[in-house]
Enzyme design. Structure first.
Site, PDB file in Angstrom:
ATOM      1  N   HIS A  61      -3.495 -10.531 -73.672  1.00  0.00           N
ATOM      2  CA  HIS A  61      -3.306 -10.686 -75.119  1.00  0.00           C
ATOM      3  C   HIS A  61      -3.722  -9.426 -75.882  1.00  0.00           C
ATOM      4  CE1 HIS A  61      -7.573 -12.241 -75.407  1.00  0.00           C
ATOM      5  NE2 HIS A  61      -7.518 -11.628 -76.570  1.00  0.00           N
ATOM      6  N   ASP A 197      -5.197 -13.868 -67.919  1.00  0.00           N
ATOM      7  CA  ASP A 197      -5.133 -13.051 -69.135  1.00  0.00           C
ATOM      8  C   ASP A 197      -5.572 -11.596 -68.872  1.00  0.00           C
ATOM      9  OD1 ASP A 197      -4.995 -12.157 -71.725  1.00  0.00           O
ATOM     10  OD2 ASP A 197      -6.131 -13.820 -72.589  1.00  0.00           O
ATOM     11  N   SER A 625     -12.821  -9.435 -76.128  1.00  0.00           N
ATOM     12  CA  SER A 625     -11.680  -9.665 -75.261  1.00  0.00           C
ATOM     13  C   SER A 625     -11.459  -8.465 -74.367  1.00  0.00           C
ATOM     14  CB  SER A 625     -10.425  -9.909 -76.077  1.00  0.00           C
ATOM     15  OG  SER A 625     -10.307 -11.273 -76.321  1.00  0.00           O
TER      16      SER A 625
HETATM   17  N1  ARG Z   1      -8.857 -17.027 -78.328  1.00  0.00           N
HETATM   18  C1  ARG Z   1      -8.785 -15.728 -77.724  1.00  0.00           C
HETATM   19  C2  ARG Z   1      -9.172 -14.627 -78.714  1.00  0.00           C
HETATM   20  O1  ARG Z   1      -9.742 -14.941 -79.721  1.00  0.00           O
HETATM   21  C3  ARG Z   1      -7.461 -15.501 -77.106  1.00  0.00           C
HETATM   22  C4  ARG Z   1      -6.331 -15.280 -78.045  1.00  0.00           C
HETATM   23  C5  ARG Z   1      -5.008 -15.011 -77.398  1.00  0.00           C
HETATM   24  N2  ARG Z   1      -4.452 -16.161 -76.728  1.00  0.00           N
HETATM   25  C6  ARG Z   1      -3.634 -17.079 -77.311  1.00  0.00           C
HETATM   26  N3  ARG Z   1      -3.206 -18.073 -76.613  1.00  0.00           N
HETATM   27  N4  ARG Z   1      -3.267 -16.967 -78.559  1.00  0.00           N
HETATM   28  O2  ARG Z   1      -8.646 -13.580 -78.891  1.00  0.00           O
HETATM   29  N1  GLU Z   2     -10.220 -13.748 -77.607  1.00  0.00           N
HETATM   30  C1  GLU Z   2     -11.218 -13.037 -78.312  1.00  0.00           C
HETATM   31  C2  GLU Z   2     -10.885 -11.577 -78.580  1.00  0.00           C
HETATM   32  O1  GLU Z   2      -9.787 -11.184 -78.694  1.00  0.00           O
HETATM   33  C3  GLU Z   2     -12.492 -13.147 -77.570  1.00  0.00           C
HETATM   34  C4  GLU Z   2     -12.879 -14.523 -77.625  1.00  0.00           C
HETATM   35  C5  GLU Z   2     -13.927 -14.797 -78.627  1.00  0.00           C
HETATM   36  O2  GLU Z   2     -13.735 -14.667 -79.837  1.00  0.00           O
HETATM   37  O3  GLU Z   2     -14.979 -15.158 -78.106  1.00  0.00           O
HETATM   38  O4  GLU Z   2     -11.704 -10.751 -78.795  1.00  0.00           O
END
Ligand code: ARG
Ligand code: GLU
Length: 705
Positions: A61, A197, A625
């Site tokens: 991502h 990921d 991330s």
């Molecule tokens: N929650 C994670 C972050 O904050 C992953 C985001 C990307 N993945 C998704 N399915 N949208 O970045």
């Molecule tokens: N998915 C998040 C990022 O892009 C990390 C997950 C979180 O916020 O803990 O940085």
């Protein structure tokens, strides 16, 4: 979220918890150390160096927009994955950078010279800038080198940060979307998780190993340190640590501000995004083209949307407002009679109260212009042409600007469906208007003029007439650009609307917000300083601010709520359980099925199965991330990519019993690269180790050139 320069103080505890290497191995100025293998990837993610030839790993991502940039209907890398068989096939990714931290130095004592008692915030900010720049200028310049002095803890301490940025970063491999984004937004922020990921890039440098702009003459970068890979993976119950660039936490928020987040700010953002997402999701389900075009945008909008829902729920469950109120009562008791601290809790209540309408207006503006329909933001990009075309012509720069805008427009329209944007506009307008307060939003968006009668018709009128909503109209205007076209552009309804929004924001909202947040910064500085001083028995760390931090804990599951146990690992069996051919978020590529049926896992399996993701009790936030998760020997066991839903309140209140970060297991990453993408040469380029010992049969193989 410890500062890497301060680890000596907690080294003893880290060793007790199971760390084998030393603080000096993590952060050293004299030799290559772990910090030299951690980079800020692009604007807001982390990546780590995993080979002596500049190979870096980050999340899928995080690489998503670059993978998308290289994708087309013919070469659909987003859908099918990608791997470069040789260095020559690695794809230059303009706009992508990788930044190393050369060193960090506490300059708080020196910075004190800039400040005098009773100094106003603006004055203080200017003085800090001036002295900070002077200190930064002492750092010898070099290619890609940047030095800045940054505040920590609302300016209670200051650090000089010297970094080195590489701008030639190329795409090396990525799994297919059905692996890299498996579970999509349904599983996002959730456990159990089965997402592969990851994506892989390579840093290129000039022939003398210096940062350099893209050039065919550039060569793979030789890093000061690259991470060994723990082929045995993560072990439940064992020490783990994470090193990366967490973006922003707000652990010092007082109860009044926590209540605002829960009751006003988060709900408002959620409601605006729900409106956009309903439209985008429907369009993406309908056709393959839209799915490709809107994938990145959708993920960007949905991510915060879901996180805030978890945050509100988590803060409620922790009774965060009450917890904070108790802290404030105790603070008041300990601060009694102390002229520096006594008044600050009351001051915070007053300032946050005054700030709320302005803060809400800011959120609404951002959600409408930057997260809502795209044409408003797009029109905004024409400011220079519309307002300065005469000057541009005089200076012979008009053609350049037109060419620049045309290139931009081509990229923009590549991922744009006018009818989708129109529906988004129609969906968010009523929400905006419901919350907009007179004066803090442009008049035409709070009072509907009689001509249109309803918001739908108003939206159609803007959309149908604007040149910014139609490639035909726009290219025609650029082709035949003249002062009279500029005049028409200046009357364009989309342009006028975004002008009205921006002007309203910068005249009615931002100035007051600026004054209030200056006062608030001063109060928060006193408040957080007071907490540290009056509660010496507690541990305090500065809020995350996109600087390099380390956090440590264990590989472990959790019991997030009554009756639920999260085991620490998931496996490929779980991918198969979730497989649903009717749901695009849970498709499984045929090749992965075949590997699974044949149990063709190579050396990467554990007890006959393929580990996929794991949990650990590391304090992380957005920006972490792609961060390397390491064992006690400093070997890579996984890549952080998420938190569980029950952890999302940790930006405000971290609960070690509940909060878990989610990583993709390094063994799954290696398995996909080797067995799925057929890029064994990339695995061979890495240094695979077992319990600290190098595996000679894997590292002696020739590299792929
Ligand atoms: N929650 C994670 C972050 O904050 C992953 C985001 C990307 N993945 C998704 N399915 N949208 O970045
Ligand atoms: N998915 C998040 C990022 O892009 C990390 C997950 C979180 O916020 O803990 O940085």
């Amino acid at each position: 979220m410890w500062l890497p320069t301060l680890l000596k103080a907690i080294e003893g505890d880290m060793r007790t918890e199971g760390m084998v290497i030393s603080a000096e191995d993590i952060y050293s100025l004299n030799q290559g150390s772990l910090k030299d293998a951690v980079v800020l990837f692009g604007g807001g993610c982390t990546a780590e160096v995993v080979s002596t030839q500049g190979l870096i790993l980050t999340n899928h991502h995080c690489g998503h927009s670059f993978i998308q940039q290289h994708s087309s209907m013919e070469h659909n890398y987003l859908r099918d994955g990608f791997s470069a068989p040789t260095l020559a096939d690695e794809l230059p990714s303009p706009g992508l950078s990788a930044t190393f931290i050369v060193r960090m130095e506490d300059v708080t004592d020196r910075m004190q010279a800039a400040f005098t008692m009773g100094m106003g915030e603006t004055e203080r900010g200017e003085a800090a800038n001036k002295l900070g720049n002077e200190i930064a200028r002492e750092v010898p310049p070099g290619p890609g080198v940047k030095a800045v002095v940054r505040p920590f803890n609302y300016g209670n301490s200051w650090y000089l940060i010297v970094s080195e940025t590489f701008n030639d970063v190329r795409m090396v491999c990525a799994p297919p979307g059905d692996i890299g984004k498996f579970g999509g937004d349904t599983d996002n922020w959730m456990w159990p998780r089965h997402t592969g990921d990851f994506s892989m890039f390579r840093i290129y440098a000039s022939p003398d190993n210096q940062p350099a702009a893209f050039s065919a003459a550039n060569v793979p970068y030789t890093p000061k340190h690259s991470l060994p890979i723990a082929i045995d993976g993560a072990v439940p119950g064992e020490f783990a640590m994470i090193f990366g660039f967490p973006g922003r936490t707000q652990r010092y928020l007082p109860s009044v501000a926590v209540a605002q987040v829960m009751d006003v700010i988060d709900p408002l953002r959620i409601e605006m995004r729900t409106a956009s997402l309903n439209v985008i999701n429907a369009a993406m389900l309908e056709n393959e083209q839209a799915k490709l075009q809107y994938a990145s945008k959708q993920a960007r909008i949905a991510n915060g949307w879901k996180k805030w829902q978890g945050e509100v729920r988590g803060l409620k469950e922790l009774d965060a407002v009450v917890v904070k109120q108790e802290q404030e009562r105790e603070f008041a008791a300990r601060a009694a009679g102390n002229p520096l601290y006594e008044a600050v809790p009351g001051e915070l209540v007053r300032l946050y109260g005054e700030m709320l309408p302005y803060e809400s207006a800011r959120e609404l503006f951002v959600e409408l212009v930057y997260m809502g329909p795209e044409f408003l933001r797009f029109a905004q990009g024409y400011r220079k042409l519309i307002e300065e075309h005469a000057e541009l012509r005089k200076e012979n720069k008009l053609q350049g600007e037109l060419d620049h805008l045309r290139t931009g427009a081509q990229g923009y329209f590549k991922n744009y469906i006018p009818e989708v944007d129109r529906k988004i506009f129609k969906a968010v307008l009523p929400v905006y208007r419901k919350h907009a307060q007179a004066g803090l939003a442009p008049g035409e968006l709070t009072v509907l003029d009689k001509r249109h009668g309803n918001w739908d018709r108003y939206a159609d009128a803007v959309f149908d007439k604007s040149i910014f909503t139609s490639p035909d109209r726009l290219y025609k205007a650029l082709d035949h650009f003249s002062p009279s076209v500029a005049k028409r552009m200046a009357k364009d309804p989309a342009w006028r609307l975004v002008q009205a929004l921006s002007n309203n924001y910068s005249e009615q909202v931002r100035p007051r917000l600026g004054v209030l947040s200056d006062s608030l910064d001063a109060a928060m500085r006193t408040w957080s300083g007071g907490l540290m001083e009056l509660f010496p028995e507690k541990t305090w760390w500065p809020d995350a601010n996109s600087t390099l931090r380390l956090s440590y804990g264990k590989v472990e599951g959790a019991e997030p709520r009554d009756g639920i146990i999260y085991k620490p690992f998931t496996t490929l069996e779980g991918v198969m359980e979730k497989y649903d051919p009717a749901n695009p978020e849970f498709e499984v590529p045929q090749k992965l099925f075949n590997l699974y049926r044949a149990k063709d896992y190579g050396p990467y399996a554990h007890n006959g199965t393929m580990p996929v993701c794991f949990l650990s009790s590391l304090h992380t936030t957005g920006g972490n991330s792609g961060s390397p998760v390491l064992n006690g020997r400093g070997e890579l066991i996984g890549l952080n990519f998420d938190r569980t839903w029950e952890s999302t309140m940790s930006d405000i209140l971290f609960d070690p019993a509940k909060c878990r970060n989610i990583s993709v297991d390094i063994r799954y990453v290696l398995f996909i690269i080797d067995k799925y993408l057929g890029a064994k040469h990339l695995v061979e380029e890495m240094n695979l180790v077992s319990a600290g010992e190098e595996l000679p049969h894997l590292i002696d193989l020739p590299l792929h050139r």
